[in-house]
Scaffold this motif. Structure first.
Motif, PDB file in Angstrom:
ATOM      1  N   LYS A 173       0.844  -1.190   0.000  1.00 10.62           N
ATOM      2  CA  LYS A 173       0.000   0.000   0.000  1.00 10.62           C
ATOM      3  C   LYS A 173       0.883   1.244   0.000  1.00 10.62           C
ATOM      4  O   LYS A 173       2.016   1.213   0.485  1.00 10.62           O
ATOM      5  CB  LYS A 173      -0.877   0.017   1.255  1.00 10.62           C
ATOM      6  N   ASN A 174       0.357   2.319  -0.547  1.00 10.43           N
ATOM      7  CA  ASN A 174       1.062   3.588  -0.465  1.00 10.43           C
ATOM      8  C   ASN A 174       1.098   4.064   0.990  1.00 10.43           C
ATOM      9  O   ASN A 174       0.275   3.659   1.806  1.00 10.43           O
ATOM     10  CB  ASN A 174       0.383   4.636  -1.353  1.00 10.43           C
ATOM     11  N   ARG A 175       2.066   4.914   1.311  1.00 10.30           N
ATOM     12  CA  ARG A 175       2.276   5.390   2.672  1.00 10.30           C
ATOM     13  C   ARG A 175       1.929   6.866   2.799  1.00 10.30           C
ATOM     14  O   ARG A 175       1.960   7.619   1.815  1.00 10.30           O
ATOM     15  CB  ARG A 175       3.746   5.208   3.070  1.00 10.30           C
ATOM     16  N   ASP A 176       1.643   7.279   4.032  1.00 10.59           N
ATOM     17  CA  ASP A 176       1.532   8.702   4.319  1.00 10.59           C
ATOM     18  C   ASP A 176       2.061   8.977   5.724  1.00 10.59           C
ATOM     19  O   ASP A 176       2.286   8.062   6.521  1.00 10.59           O
ATOM     20  CB  ASP A 176       0.094   9.217   4.136  1.00 10.59           C
ATOM     21  N   VAL A 177       2.294  10.255   5.993  1.00  4.69           N
ATOM     22  CA  VAL A 177       2.858  10.654   7.273  1.00  4.69           C
ATOM     23  C   VAL A 177       2.425  12.086   7.574  1.00  4.69           C
ATOM     24  O   VAL A 177       2.248  12.899   6.658  1.00  4.69           O
ATOM     25  CB  VAL A 177       4.403  10.539   7.246  1.00  4.69           C
ATOM     26  N   VAL A 178       2.193  12.368   8.841  1.00  6.57           N
ATOM     27  CA  VAL A 178       1.928  13.725   9.310  1.00  6.57           C
ATOM     28  C   VAL A 178       3.070  14.083  10.247  1.00  6.57           C
ATOM     29  O   VAL A 178       3.323  13.372  11.220  1.00  6.57           O
ATOM     30  CB  VAL A 178       0.578  13.832  10.046  1.00  6.57           C
ATOM     31  N   THR A 179       3.782  15.168   9.947  1.00  8.23           N
ATOM     32  CA  THR A 179       4.972  15.493  10.731  1.00  8.23           C
ATOM     33  C   THR A 179       4.995  16.943  11.208  1.00  8.23           C
ATOM     34  O   THR A 179       4.461  17.834  10.553  1.00  8.23           O
ATOM     35  CB  THR A 179       6.262  15.243   9.917  1.00  8.23           C
ATOM     36  N   LEU A 180       5.643  17.114  12.330  1.00 12.14           N
ATOM     37  CA  LEU A 180       5.986  18.439  12.829  1.00 12.14           C
ATOM     38  C   LEU A 180       7.406  18.715  12.363  1.00 12.14           C
ATOM     39  O   LEU A 180       8.314  17.953  12.666  1.00 12.14           O
ATOM     40  CB  LEU A 180       5.890  18.488  14.357  1.00 12.14           C
ATOM     41  N   ARG A 181       7.565  19.805  11.633  1.00 20.40           N
ATOM     42  CA  ARG A 181       8.864  20.169  11.070  1.00 20.40           C
ATOM     43  C   ARG A 181       9.338  21.469  11.691  1.00 20.40           C
ATOM     44  O   ARG A 181       8.570  22.421  11.816  1.00 20.40           O
ATOM     45  CB  ARG A 181       8.738  20.324   9.551  1.00 20.40           C
ATOM     46  N   SER A 182      10.599  21.503  12.074  1.00 19.73           N
ATOM     47  CA  SER A 182      11.172  22.716  12.649  1.00 19.73           C
ATOM     48  C   SER A 182      12.556  22.931  12.054  1.00 19.73           C
ATOM     49  O   SER A 182      13.229  21.965  11.671  1.00 19.73           O
ATOM     50  CB  SER A 182      11.250  22.590  14.173  1.00 19.73           C
ATOM     51  N   TRP A 183      12.982  24.185  11.987  1.00 19.24           N
ATOM     52  CA  TRP A 183      14.270  24.471  11.348  1.00 19.24           C
ATOM     53  C   TRP A 183      14.996  25.598  12.056  1.00 19.24           C
ATOM     54  O   TRP A 183      14.414  26.400  12.778  1.00 19.24           O
ATOM     55  CB  TRP A 183      14.081  24.800   9.871  1.00 19.24           C
ATOM     56  N   GLN A 184      16.310  25.626  11.826  1.00 13.48           N
ATOM     57  CA  GLN A 184      17.179  26.637  12.422  1.00 13.48           C
ATOM     58  C   GLN A 184      18.216  27.067  11.393  1.00 13.48           C
ATOM     59  O   GLN A 184      18.829  26.223  10.738  1.00 13.48           O
ATOM     60  CB  GLN A 184      17.869  26.052  13.661  1.00 13.48           C
ATOM     61  N   VAL A 185      18.413  28.376  11.265  1.00 17.21           N
ATOM     62  CA  VAL A 185      19.355  28.917  10.287  1.00 17.21           C
ATOM     63  C   VAL A 185      20.367  29.817  10.992  1.00 17.21           C
ATOM     64  O   VAL A 185      19.998  30.699  11.764  1.00 17.21           O
ATOM     65  CB  VAL A 185      18.625  29.738   9.197  1.00 17.21           C
ATOM     66  N   THR A 186      21.660  29.559  10.742  1.00 17.70           N
ATOM     67  CA  THR A 186      22.719  30.448  11.204  1.00 17.70           C
ATOM     68  C   THR A 186      23.481  30.938   9.978  1.00 17.70           C
ATOM     69  O   THR A 186      23.043  30.716   8.845  1.00 17.70           O
ATOM     70  CB  THR A 186      23.671  29.727  12.177  1.00 17.70           C
ATOM     71  N   ASP A 187      24.623  31.572  10.173  1.00 20.82           N
ATOM     72  CA  ASP A 187      25.361  32.150   9.052  1.00 20.82           C
ATOM     73  C   ASP A 187      25.749  31.119   8.000  1.00 20.82           C
ATOM     74  O   ASP A 187      25.660  31.376   6.802  1.00 20.82           O
ATOM     75  CB  ASP A 187      26.620  32.860   9.555  1.00 20.82           C
ATOM     76  N   TYR A 198      22.438  25.109   8.291  1.00 25.51           N
ATOM     77  CA  TYR A 198      20.988  24.989   8.190  1.00 25.51           C
ATOM     78  C   TYR A 198      20.601  23.623   8.751  1.00 25.51           C
ATOM     79  O   TYR A 198      21.150  22.594   8.343  1.00 25.51           O
ATOM     80  CB  TYR A 198      20.532  25.082   6.729  1.00 25.51           C
ATOM     81  N   ILE A 199      19.675  23.623   9.686  1.00 27.97           N
ATOM     82  CA  ILE A 199      19.228  22.375  10.291  1.00 27.97           C
ATOM     83  C   ILE A 199      17.707  22.291  10.171  1.00 27.97           C
ATOM     84  O   ILE A 199      16.991  23.266  10.438  1.00 27.97           O
ATOM     85  CB  ILE A 199      19.632  22.274  11.782  1.00 27.97           C
ATOM     86  N   MET A 200      17.217  21.122   9.756  1.00 28.37           N
ATOM     87  CA  MET A 200      15.785  20.869   9.691  1.00 28.37           C
ATOM     88  C   MET A 200      15.518  19.501  10.316  1.00 28.37           C
ATOM     89  O   MET A 200      16.189  18.528   9.971  1.00 28.37           O
ATOM     90  CB  MET A 200      15.293  20.880   8.238  1.00 28.37           C
ATOM     91  N   VAL A 201      14.570  19.440  11.236  1.00 29.86           N
ATOM     92  CA  VAL A 201      14.226  18.165  11.861  1.00 29.86           C
ATOM     93  C   VAL A 201      12.714  17.986  11.828  1.00 29.86           C
ATOM     94  O   VAL A 201      11.955  18.958  11.873  1.00 29.86           O
ATOM     95  CB  VAL A 201      14.729  18.086  13.322  1.00 29.86           C
TER      96      VAL A 201
END
Length: 267
Positions: A115-129, A132-135
């Motif tokens: 079967k095809n898959r799906d997901v619901v996610t909480l995404r957060s990110w941080q940017v410095t000079d 770049y981080i995304m989780v």
């Protein structure tokens, strides 16, 4: 942090994610070719628990022709994703949680008989000079429960760490511990992730190479992930979300007759 926003990642989460991406101790190299490396976390064997677990896997790519900023934009730009993500079935942002966090939906096509898959996610990110981080991680959203026609997968922790090495170069690291659920044994999932990760990374790199030209013709100044004032998504109280645990979902696939025993001895 306040109780209301406790589900949102804090500075410690980003620091720990970066640490994992840079770590070499307790990580076993599985692939190393043409500037691409795949690592699997080595965990202590717990004899009291014989239930197989999905591995934590990371893939690092050296990019010499695309900037860190551009690669970060590629990951965020949902309209552009439709151009390069060939397995995507449906993807949309649901709501804002803060200036650097949102909740979204993503579904993808799987080969028959799965079967095809799906997901619901909480995404957060941080940017410095120059970093770049995304989780992200799976959450339960009251308006987007699991569907009968799809298998709800679970992201325990998935994300990207991008480090600029020059004006047009960067290191691009993808780290993930995710359970696709369904009837596939975990050893199959773990083997497949080692093979698929480099292919996915190459696709993302190619998308990065072509992004600037595409973006110049598609709302070039619209980047709400960098400019929160541009974001038109509705605000949502993070307290309405809860973490999605893998063990609370059924292991159901299109076919219960899927032969998954072949080759297990060679894993």
């Amino acid at each position: 942090m306040s109780r209301v926003s406790s589900i949102l990642p804090d500075e410690a989460v980003f620091d720990d994610f970066k640490r994992q991406c840079l770590a070499t101790d307790n990580w076993q190299n599985k692939y190393d070719s043409n500037g691409m490396q795949v690592w699997i976390e080595v965990r202590a064997v717990n004899k009291g628990n014989n239930v197989p677990k999905v591995h934590k896997m990371k893939c690092k790519m050296i990019i010499k022709d695309v900037s860190a900023a551009t690669m970060f934009d590629v990951l965020h730009d949902s309209k552009y994703r439709k151009k390069w993500d060939l397995t995507m079935q449906e993807s949309f942002d649901i709501a804002r949680l803060s200036a650097n966090a949102d909740v979204g939906y993503y579904s993808w096509r799987c080969p028959i008989p799965l079967k095809n898959r799906d997901v619901v996610t909480l995404r957060s990110w941080q940017v410095t000079d120059d970093e770049y981080i995304m989780v992200n991680f799976s959450v339960k959203h009251p308006k987007y429960p699991p569907r009968s026609d799809l298998v709800r997968a679970v992201s325990i922790q998935t994300g990207y760490y991008i480090k600029a090495t020059g004006p047009k170069s960067c290191t691009f690291t993808y780290l993930s511990q995710a359970d696709p659920k369904g009837s596939l044994p975990k050893w199959v999932v773990n083997k497949a992730s080692q093979v698929l990760a480099p292919k996915v990374m190459k696709s993302v790199h190619k998308a990065g190479q072509e992004y600037s030209n595409w973006k110049s013709q598609n709302s070039p100044d619209f980047k709400p992930w960098l400019h929160p004032e541009q974001n038109t998504l509705p605000m949502m109280d993070p307290a309405e979300l809860s973490i999605q645990r893998a063990d609370s979902l059924e292991n159901v696939d299109e076919s219960s007759k899927l032969d998954v025993n072949e080759g297990e001895d060679s894993s």
